[in-house]
Each structure stands twice: as C-alpha cells, then as structure tokens.
Motif scaffolding. Structure first.
Motif, PDB file in Angstrom:
ATOM      1  N   PHE A 294       0.858  -0.985  -0.233  1.00 50.89           N
ATOM      2  CA  PHE A 294       0.007  -0.077  -0.199  1.00 50.89           C
ATOM      3  C   PHE A 294       1.262   1.297  -0.093  1.00 50.89           C
ATOM      4  N   ARG A 295       1.577   1.662  -1.419  1.00 46.25           N
ATOM      5  CA  ARG A 295       1.917   2.908  -0.950  1.00 46.25           C
ATOM      6  C   ARG A 295       1.385   4.430  -0.253  1.00 46.25           C
ATOM      7  N   SER A 296       1.762   4.498   0.865  1.00 43.53           N
ATOM      8  CA  SER A 296       1.615   5.469   1.877  1.00 43.53           C
ATOM      9  C   SER A 296       1.250   6.814   1.461  1.00 43.53           C
ATOM     10  N   ILE A 330       1.567  -1.960   4.890  1.00 45.21           N
ATOM     11  CA  ILE A 330       1.532  -0.524   4.416  1.00 45.21           C
ATOM     12  C   ILE A 330       3.278   0.050   4.288  1.00 45.21           C
ATOM     13  N   ARG A 331       3.658   0.121   3.119  1.00 44.72           N
ATOM     14  CA  ARG A 331       4.572   0.956   3.044  1.00 44.72           C
ATOM     15  C   ARG A 331       5.068   2.148   3.410  1.00 44.72           C
ATOM     16  N   THR A 332       6.136   2.722   4.229  1.00 42.95           N
ATOM     17  CA  THR A 332       5.866   4.127   5.094  1.00 42.95           C
ATOM     18  C   THR A 332       6.203   4.999   3.538  1.00 42.95           C
ATOM     19  N   ASP A 338      11.192  10.372  -8.152  1.00 44.77           N
ATOM     20  CA  ASP A 338      10.028  11.079  -9.340  1.00 44.77           C
ATOM     21  C   ASP A 338       8.715  11.135  -8.821  1.00 44.77           C
ATOM     22  N   LYS A 339       8.137  10.705  -7.341  1.00 43.64           N
ATOM     23  CA  LYS A 339       7.099  12.038  -6.295  1.00 43.64           C
ATOM     24  C   LYS A 339       7.734  12.866  -5.646  1.00 43.64           C
ATOM     25  N   GLN A 340       8.018  13.990  -6.449  1.00 49.53           N
ATOM     26  CA  GLN A 340       7.751  15.491  -5.791  1.00 49.53           C
ATOM     27  C   GLN A 340       6.960  16.230  -5.233  1.00 49.53           C
ATOM     28  N   ILE A 429      13.722  -4.514  -0.495  1.00 49.44           N
ATOM     29  CA  ILE A 429      14.955  -5.141  -1.298  1.00 49.44           C
ATOM     30  C   ILE A 429      14.503  -4.513  -2.163  1.00 49.44           C
ATOM     31  N   GLU A 430      15.466  -2.756  -2.428  1.00 48.50           N
ATOM     32  CA  GLU A 430      15.124  -2.443  -4.156  1.00 48.50           C
ATOM     33  C   GLU A 430      16.496  -1.855  -4.389  1.00 48.50           C
ATOM     34  N   THR A 431      17.819  -1.571  -3.412  1.00 47.29           N
ATOM     35  CA  THR A 431      18.817  -1.186  -3.815  1.00 47.29           C
ATOM     36  C   THR A 431      20.205  -2.582  -3.779  1.00 47.29           C
ATOM     37  N   ILE A 450      10.828  -7.533  -1.924  1.00 46.33           N
ATOM     38  CA  ILE A 450      11.868  -7.408  -3.411  1.00 46.33           C
ATOM     39  C   ILE A 450      11.210  -6.352  -4.296  1.00 46.33           C
ATOM     40  N   GLY A 451      11.278  -4.773  -4.292  1.00 46.90           N
ATOM     41  CA  GLY A 451      10.811  -4.162  -4.853  1.00 46.90           C
ATOM     42  C   GLY A 451      11.562  -4.257  -6.611  1.00 46.90           C
ATOM     43  N   THR A 452      11.303  -4.369  -6.881  1.00 48.18           N
ATOM     44  CA  THR A 452      12.371  -4.614  -8.638  1.00 48.18           C
ATOM     45  C   THR A 452      12.023  -3.864 -10.160  1.00 48.18           C
ATOM     46  N   ASN A 453      11.050  -2.927  -9.335  1.00 48.37           N
ATOM     47  CA  ASN A 453      11.778  -1.059 -10.104  1.00 48.37           C
ATOM     48  C   ASN A 453      12.756  -0.951 -10.126  1.00 48.37           C
ATOM     49  N   ASP A 454      12.651  -0.255  -8.326  1.00 48.38           N
ATOM     50  CA  ASP A 454      14.102  -0.174  -8.212  1.00 48.38           C
ATOM     51  C   ASP A 454      15.506  -0.258  -8.159  1.00 48.38           C
ATOM     52  N   LEU A 455      15.315  -1.912  -7.919  1.00 48.47           N
ATOM     53  CA  LEU A 455      15.889  -2.704  -8.175  1.00 48.47           C
ATOM     54  C   LEU A 455      17.306  -2.854  -9.530  1.00 48.47           C
ATOM     55  N   ASP A 463      18.295   4.782 -14.605  1.00 50.81           N
ATOM     56  CA  ASP A 463      17.074   5.681 -14.750  1.00 50.81           C
ATOM     57  C   ASP A 463      15.785   5.523 -15.001  1.00 50.81           C
ATOM     58  N   ARG A 464      14.738   5.122 -13.917  1.00 43.70           N
ATOM     59  CA  ARG A 464      13.256   4.159 -14.818  1.00 43.70           C
ATOM     60  C   ARG A 464      12.527   5.432 -15.198  1.00 43.70           C
ATOM     61  N   GLN A 465      12.295   6.375 -14.807  1.00 42.84           N
ATOM     62  CA  GLN A 465      11.960   7.568 -15.327  1.00 42.84           C
ATOM     63  C   GLN A 465      12.051   8.273 -17.126  1.00 42.84           C
ATOM     64  N   ILE A 500       7.548 -10.184  -3.723  1.00 41.98           N
ATOM     65  CA  ILE A 500       7.962  -9.325  -4.895  1.00 41.98           C
ATOM     66  C   ILE A 500       7.239  -8.591  -5.405  1.00 41.98           C
ATOM     67  N   CYS A 501       7.249  -6.693  -4.677  1.00 39.88           N
ATOM     68  CA  CYS A 501       6.015  -6.275  -4.703  1.00 39.88           C
ATOM     69  C   CYS A 501       6.543  -5.096  -5.915  1.00 39.88           C
ATOM     70  N   GLY A 502       7.455  -5.006  -7.294  1.00 43.14           N
ATOM     71  CA  GLY A 502       7.948  -4.512  -7.780  1.00 43.14           C
ATOM     72  C   GLY A 502       7.019  -5.782  -9.018  1.00 43.14           C
ATOM     73  N   GLU A 503       7.367  -4.840 -10.910  1.00 46.52           N
ATOM     74  CA  GLU A 503       6.479  -4.884 -11.703  1.00 46.52           C
ATOM     75  C   GLU A 503       6.495  -6.025 -12.200  1.00 46.52           C
TER      76      GLU A 503
HETATM   77  C1  PEP Z   1       9.992  -0.925  -6.049  1.00 48.09           C
HETATM   78  O1  PEP Z   1      10.550  -0.372  -6.421  1.00 48.09           O
HETATM   79  O2  PEP Z   1       9.492  -2.071  -7.623  1.00 48.09           O
HETATM   80  C2  PEP Z   1       8.406  -0.476  -5.880  1.00 48.09           C
HETATM   81  C3  PEP Z   1       7.224  -1.685  -5.532  1.00 48.09           C
HETATM   82  O3  PEP Z   1       8.750   0.507  -5.419  1.00 48.09           O
HETATM   83  P1  PEP Z   1       8.032   1.730  -6.115  1.00 48.09           P
HETATM   84  O4  PEP Z   1       7.229   1.087  -7.618  1.00 48.09           O
HETATM   85  O5  PEP Z   1       6.810   2.329  -5.486  1.00 48.09           O
HETATM   86  O6  PEP Z   1       9.010   2.941  -6.280  1.00 48.09           O
END
Ligand code: PEP
Ligand code: MG
Length: 549
Positions: A294-296, A330-332, A338-340, A429-431, A450-455, A463-465, A500-503
C-alpha cells in the motif's frame, strides 16, 4: 465520431446503443392549504413510508450488492431525520400555508444547492442525496409510483443525472453501462456503479442530452471516454479490449476462491498493490489474499500541507477494516525522486533518484515520520497490519527505523493508546546494497519485499523515468535475477518470508522461475492476480526438476 469525456467511475468497456432515461418534467404545483395540521400529518405519513422504503432498499442492497452500497440507504434514512431539513419543510407548511409537495421541493432545492456550492467535493456530492430523498417524499405525497428505467438488453443508459435510488434499479446483468451528463465521482451513484460492477462515465456534459435513443456508442469506464458512432479503428481497438476483459471475467468465474497452488503442490500468496482506497473494491473482486504494497505516499500527494496523524489513522483503519482478517502491508512514506511534493521544502538535487528520498527523509525528519508511525500503530488493532520501509541500504538505517518505531510505541503507551504487538515489520529490498547484505538484515525483520522497479534501476544504473534509455533496459537481467535469488536464500535461511512487489512480480514469463527460487508472495496490480493464479495452477515444478537431472 463524437467523443465525450467525463469521469470514469468503474473501469470496463461496453459497446451498445444509447437509451435515454427522461424523468417526467412535471413541475410541482404550489397549492394553498388551510388545514396546516392535516398537511403536516400528511408529510409525517410520507416520511414514515419513505423510511420503510429506504429500509427495504438497504436490505436489498445488503443481500444483492454489498455493505457499502447498503450504507448509502442507511445514510438516506438518517438524512430523512435531519432536524434542519424537516424544520424548514414544516415551517413552510405552517407559516406559508403551502402543500407538503411544494414545501419539500423548495427545501430540497435550497439544501441541495447549498451542498453543491461547498468547496469539498465530498460535501458537493451530498446535494444529489438530498434530491433523492426529496424526490422520494414528493412521489409518495403525490400518490405516484417511482419512475422506472426501462431499457433493452445490452443498452447504455443515459440520463442528465441518476440518483442512487435510480441507479439501484439498474440490472447489471441487463444493461451494458451508464453515462450521465452531470454527477460526481464522490457521489453515491458512483459508489453503486463500482459495487454493482457496471461500467459508468459521469459528468460528460450537456452534449450528451442532444443525442438520441439508438445511437451506437462505446463506453470506456477506465479512461472516462464515450465514443458516439465510433469509427472503424476505435471500434476495432475497443472490441479487442472488450474481449480481453471478457477473458478476465471468465477467469474470475473459474478461479475465484481457489488456491494459488502448482500441480505439484507448491503454494504461494498472491497479494495486491494499491495506492488509494478507491482500489479496494478491485482488490476484493479479484480475490487478492491481502495487500502486499500500500503506497502510503498517495496521502501526501496533490495537497498543500502534510496529512495529520488523525487523517492518516482513519485511512489506515479503513483499509484494515475492509480487508478484515487479510494481511495489509503498508509501506511508509516513499517521497522524493519521481514523487516530488512542494511543501516538503526539499532542496533541488542533481540526482534525485540517488538523493534525499524515502526512508532518508523519514530518518532525518522525525516530525514527519513519527506521526505516520503512530497512525499506523494505532490502526494496527483494526486488522492484520504489517509495516514495511522502502529504500533501506544498511543495517544502521534499519536500526534507526526500529528505534523510531520504539519511540512511537512508547509515546502511545504513555497515553494509554492501544496498538497490536503482532504487527509484522519488514523492509523493501530495492537497492543492490540491501540485497547483498540481506543475510545481515534478515535477523531484524519479519519479511523482505523485493521492489524490482528500483532494484532494476539501481543495479543497471538506468533511470526508470528516462524513456530514452528504453533500448538499454533489460527487464530480466541476470544480475537482478541473481540478487533476487540471493535475497530469497538469505531470508529463508533465517526463517523469514520473502515477496516481490515490483512490476516483475506480474511478469508471467518469470512466474515459474520465481516459484523455483522459493518466493513466498507476489504482490501485483489487482487485475494481474487471476492470470497469475491461472499460470501457477498450470505449473508443475517437479517435471522441470526431473528433466534437469
Ligand atoms: C519498486 O521499486 O519495485 C516498488 C515496488 O516501489 P515503487 O515502484 O513505488 O518505487
Ligand atoms: Mg521503489
């Protein structure tokens, strides 16, 4: 082709013909009454009948739809008791000596316009509820029966607006969608559309009312677009999407309530990722086992000041109550990069993705972090809460987070405010750093996600953006796979579970690999849950092992 745009309140594609619902335009006539006592009694009788009709609607909604929809008619029952509303109607009858129908109609107009002039969209939407209960009273007083919405099968119902009572008449097995010229996304009619699963687009504007019955149309409840007399290309694209959706619905019929288990008996949890409370109906209807992310931070976006502890507590409590005994992670706060958010007053950085973001902000700004932790802990008694922190890179950061949690707990203890000691604590775990020291981090947590988007971003230095880097993006890069496997093994050797909670969690091509690695949970967008369940239930890990030997 004409394209109308409004607010899509329930995602879904519908193709059909327009069918207009026109309320009779009869004006309520004003009559003078001499016996005001008899007129007051007539009004009271009508209120009694209206209250029992609302009770019946409550029961019907409860048994046919859900609690949330039923609650709408409970609220209408309470509005019917509202002292100011009733006093104003009675005053008009006694002092102005007018008939009850006229008094109700006039007070309805004043009260509903009063709500609609308010700034808060939630309060604005209450105007439609006032009109709904008033229409009910006027119909009863005039001895008429409520107007019925009749429509042929597969039609798209169109109206200037629909009250919740009118929306309740819509048969989800019969109509394809509904579209209104006015209406608000916070209205009870919008809630009903979601709960009944009817694609709907509200507030498309008065142009809708210039169209006629029978026109061909396509409703896209996801984007809020309505295409009238669609051209060939639009029809082709939307038909394809409709077929996809039908396939998904068929999956739902087949797989709802079933376990996520492979043919050789390996179970895995399938949870949902959400970023606002609006997604809860989708979480439940897609049969998620819980909420895995839950992306708080949504609570902090699109506003001009920090949400207070109380506001956060209410949101966390709502999600826990709605999910009942299912786990909610719930994620703090994960602000920065990317979220300013302007009001955080963060300095502009050369490399925001490598800058002061997420847990780094929380650890340096306790005045932001502590209220969130207190709100989470207070909500923990309302369900099965797990708290997880993003962007951890070192043991030191983990210890500092734990100290903050202890501090929030002792602040609550001092005030005798309860919280659950069973709240699980985990980290993302995303680094690459966190993955590589996951053996050292594991003893201090209950789980890893595991946050695979940032990992992927940090492992591939990509850069994912940045769209221009697409050609260098390797979604299943072996380096990322190895980090995932390493993390799973370290978690398991310390008796901890890992998800795993990334894409990548939703990537069907990797499901078998993740099952083989021993991943315990995948958390994905609600619509991916059933396709993943389908994939898992058709997988046989024992065959693969056999072949390799
Ligand atoms: C991720 O980094 O994989 C993740 C789930 O977090 P967010 O996409 O919100 O950065
Ligand atoms: Mg992330």
């Amino acid at each position: 082709m004409i394209t109308l745009s409004g607010k899509g309140v329930f995602g879904g594609i519908a193709i059909g013909r327009l069918s207009f619902f026109h309320r009779s335009a009869e004006e309520i006539s004003k009559k003078s009454v001499t016996d005001t006592a008899a007129e007051l009694a007539r009004f009271e009788d009508a209120r009694t009948v209206a209250a029992s009709e609302l009770k019946m609607l409550y029961e019907t909604a409860l048994c046919k739809i859900d609690e949330e929809s039923a609650a709408i008619f409970e609220i209408h029952g309470m509005m019917l008791e509202d002292e100011d509303y009733n006093a104003e109607i009675k005053r008009a009858i006694t002092e102005e000596k007018v008939n009850a129908e006229y008094a109700v109609g006039r007070v309805s107009k004043i009260f509903s316009e009063g709500f609609e002039a308010m700034d808060d969209p939630y309060m604005q939407a209450r105007g439609a509820d006032i009109r709904d209960i008033s229409n009910r009273l006027v119909t009863i007083l005039s001895g008429k029966t409520a107007e019925e919405i009749s429509t042929a099968e597969g039609n798209i119902v169109c109206a200037d607006d629909l009250t919740p009572s009118e929306a309740m008449q819509l048969d989800r097995d019969r109509i394809a969608a509904f579209v209104t010229a006015k209406g608000s996304a916070s209205s009870h009619t919008a809630i009903l559309s979601k709960s009944m699963g009817i694609p709907a687009v509200l507030d498309v504007g008065e142009d809708l009312l210039t169209l006629t019955d029978g026109a061909e149309a396509i409703v896209d409840g996801f984007s809020g677009k309505v295409y009238i007399s669609p051209d060939e290309e639009t029809e082709r694209i939307m038909t394809e999407r409709l077929n996809e959706e039908r396939k998904h619905r068929a999956l739902l019929e087949e797989y709802k309530g079933l376990e996520n288990i492979t043919l050789d008996g390996r179970r895995i949890e399938l949870f949902a990722n959400i970023q606002s409370l609006c997604e809860l109906p989708a979480v439940l209807s897609n049969d998620a086992g819980g909420i895995g992310l839950f992306r708080s931070e949504f609570l902090y976006l699109d506003r001009s000041d920090f949400p207070c502890e109380e506001e956060q507590f209410e949101v966390y409590r709502t999600v826990l109550e709605k999910m009942k005994d299912k786990k909610v992670i719930i994620r703090t706060l994960d602000i920065g990069a990317d979220k300013q958010v302007g009001y955080f007053g963060l300095e502009k950085e050369e490399n925001p993705a490598l800058g002061l973001r997420a847990i780094r902000i929380c650890l340096t700004r306790p005045e932001i972090f502590l209220p969130q932790l207190r709100a989470l802990l207070r909500a923990s008694v309302y369900g099965r809460l797990a708290v997880m922190c993003p962007m951890i890179c070192s043991e030191d950061e983990l210890f500092r987070v734990k100290e903050m949690i202890d501090r929030a707990k002792s602040e609550l203890k001092e005030k005798d405010i309860p919280y659950s000691e069973d709240t699980e604590f985990g980290i993302m775990i995303e680094t690459p750093a966190a993955a590589l020291i996951s053996d050292r981090l594991a003893p201090y947590v209950d789980f890893f996600s595991i946050g695979t988007n940032d990992l992927t971003q940090y492992t591939l230095a990509l850069d994912r953006q940045n769209r221009r880097l697409d050609e260098f993006f390797i979604p299943h890069h072996e380096a990322v796979m190895r980090l995932i496997k390493f993390t799973v093994d370290n978690a398991h050797s310390h008796g901890k579970w890992v998800g795993i909670c990334g894409e990548l969690g939703a990537d069907i091509e990797l499901t078998e690999k993740f099952l083989e690695m021993g991943i315990d949970e995948l958390s994905v967008s609600p619509s991916y849950i059933l396709p993943l369940r389908d994939k898992i239930r058709k997988t046989d890990l024992s065959k693969k092992k056999g072949k390799r030997k």
